[in-house]
Design a protein around this motif. Structure first.
Motif, mmCIF file in Angstrom:
data_model
loop_
_atom_site.group_PDB
_atom_site.id
_atom_site.type_symbol
_atom_site.label_atom_id
_atom_site.label_comp_id
_atom_site.label_asym_id
_atom_site.label_seq_id
_atom_site.Cartn_x
_atom_site.Cartn_y
_atom_site.Cartn_z
ATOM 1 N N ARG A 293 0.832 -1.201 0.000
ATOM 2 C CA ARG A 293 0.000 0.000 0.000
ATOM 3 C C ARG A 293 0.871 1.257 0.000
ATOM 4 O O ARG A 293 1.886 1.312 0.674
ATOM 5 C CB ARG A 293 -0.948 0.017 1.205
ATOM 6 N N ARG A 294 0.452 2.273 -0.727
ATOM 7 C CA ARG A 294 1.221 3.517 -0.869
ATOM 8 C C ARG A 294 0.351 4.674 -0.407
ATOM 9 O O ARG A 294 -0.211 5.431 -1.198
ATOM 10 C CB ARG A 294 1.652 3.702 -2.338
ATOM 11 N N ILE A 295 0.205 4.794 0.918
ATOM 12 C CA ILE A 295 -0.736 5.759 1.476
ATOM 13 C C ILE A 295 -0.348 7.208 1.197
ATOM 14 O O ILE A 295 -1.201 8.105 1.261
ATOM 15 C CB ILE A 295 -0.907 5.541 2.992
ATOM 16 N N GLU A 296 0.925 7.450 0.852
ATOM 17 C CA GLU A 296 1.324 8.829 0.561
ATOM 18 C C GLU A 296 0.651 9.368 -0.701
ATOM 19 O O GLU A 296 0.644 10.583 -0.940
ATOM 20 C CB GLU A 296 2.855 8.935 0.432
ATOM 21 N N HIS A 297 0.066 8.487 -1.504
ATOM 22 C CA HIS A 297 -0.603 8.901 -2.730
ATOM 23 C C HIS A 297 -2.130 8.812 -2.638
ATOM 24 O O HIS A 297 -2.819 9.036 -3.635
ATOM 25 C CB HIS A 297 -0.125 8.035 -3.900
ATOM 26 N N TYR A 298 -2.656 8.502 -1.477
ATOM 27 C CA TYR A 298 -4.100 8.292 -1.336
ATOM 28 C C TYR A 298 -4.830 9.491 -0.723
ATOM 29 O O TYR A 298 -5.999 9.397 -0.372
ATOM 30 C CB TYR A 298 -4.393 7.067 -0.460
ATOM 31 N N GLY A 299 -4.168 10.632 -0.614
ATOM 32 C CA GLY A 299 -4.747 11.787 0.058
ATOM 33 C C GLY A 299 -6.137 12.193 -0.399
ATOM 34 O O GLY A 299 -6.998 12.499 0.427
ATOM 35 N N SER A 303 -9.483 13.740 1.552
ATOM 36 C CA SER A 303 -9.448 15.202 1.535
ATOM 37 C C SER A 303 -10.512 15.816 0.634
ATOM 38 O O SER A 303 -10.767 17.016 0.718
ATOM 39 C CB SER A 303 -8.067 15.692 1.088
#
Length: 317
Positions: A293-299, A303
């Motif tokens: 999982r790449r949560i830094e790209h799921y903003g 938001s």
């Protein structure tokens, strides 16, 4: 964690306006005992299982609305269901309209509870994704007034350790939203259970029944696989005083396959012995959350709510 759990989906046929809660509970008890005869340890009843699907009716008198709500659970009418579950050692999920006093005011929710095999309430969920509208529409054959009669749920997507696994709850329209399952998966859910009352007719646009049923199953099958979990969905179905609810109760494995499904629009129990470890290989490989999982790209998921809130990212391309 236990290796297996026999789960039953206890579909209800229609509940008319004239049918009392006492009569409905008798039907629930019959389904409970039938499930017990199949060796079921956990049974899933529908959304708003004690009454007709009242959001289809426009009501302006709050007293008329509140007669569909429960102020206590269990109460005098439903206590026999809790007693029978304890006697048989079966846990259950039950949906109902909840009226409670919180924050010094009356609040109303579309609610479900999780009851353990000891007959005690373990968890509560309040529906988050409310469909429909809040004002009367004269251009449709019936109303869908969940936004008028209920508040958005305020308990989040909880999960509870029970039946040798961890269980999460959802209600009806929640099943269409991928965030529902992912949040519960991140909280350890290996089984998600939900009840639904879904009109056959989509009042916003023409949509044939076969497509309604396809989408109903599609969203849950995808979610089961993407989160390595079992999903058990239970309908209230059939013609309620002339208004049709589609069936489609089903049990879905972590592979995304439907392993059991209803064949009627009547009171019906379907059963499956669920291998609780089946999703392990999925969560340890393609959907290994910690690894991939790449949560830094799921903003944008948290938001913004819609495309109208889209942030211009063209400068970064």
């Amino acid at each position: 964690m236990e290796s297996s759990l026999k789960i039953g989906s206890a579909q209800l046929g229609p509940i008319s306006l004239a049918e009392s809660r006492y009569d409905v509970v008798k039907r629930l008890l019959a389904l409970l005992y039938k499930a017990h005869s199949f060796g079921v340890k956990f049974i899933v009843f529908p959304e708003l299982a004690l009454t007709t699907f009242f959001p289809r009716y426009w009501m302006t008198n709050q007293v008329d609305v509140d007669r569909y709500f429960e102020t206590k659970m269990p109460n005098e009418v439903t206590q026999p269901l809790f007693d029978a579950a304890k006697k048989l050692g079966i846990g259950f999920y039950l949906g109902f309209a909840e009226l409670s006093e919180e924050d010094n005011r009356i609040r109303r929710f579309n609610t479900s509870i999780l009851v353990g095999p000891d007959g005690k309430i373990i968890g509560k969920y309040r529906k988050i994704h409310l469909p429909g509208h809040s004002e009367k529409r004269d251009d449709v054959p019936f109303q869908h007034l969940e936004k008028r009669y209920f508040e958005v749920g305020n308990l989040g997507f909880g999960t509870w350790p029970v039946f040798g696994t961890r269980v999460g709850m959802a209600i009806c329209n929640d099943r269409r939203w991928p965030e529902t399952y992912r949040v519960m998966a991140l909280r350890g859910a290996r089984v998600v259970v939900l009840g639904f009352n879904t009109p056959t007719e989509n009042i916003n646009h023409d949509e044939p029944l076969h497509l309604r049923m396809f989408h109903h199953r599609l969203v849950m099958q995808a979610a089961a696989y993407q989160n390595g979990m079992w999903i058990v969905a239970t309908a209230k179905a059939g013609y309620e005083d002339g208004f049709h609810l589609h069936g489609g109760s089903c049990i879905i494995s972590p592979t995304g396959e439907i392993v059991s499904q209803s064949t009627t629009e009547d009171d019906e129990v379907i059963v499956y012995d669920c291998n609780l470890k089946l999703g392990d290989y999925i969560l340890n490989s393609v959907f290994n959350f910690k690894k991939h999982r790449r949560i830094e790209h799921y903003g944008p998921i948290t938001s913004q709510t819609g495309v109208d809130d889209l942030i211009d990212v063209s400068s970064k391309l």
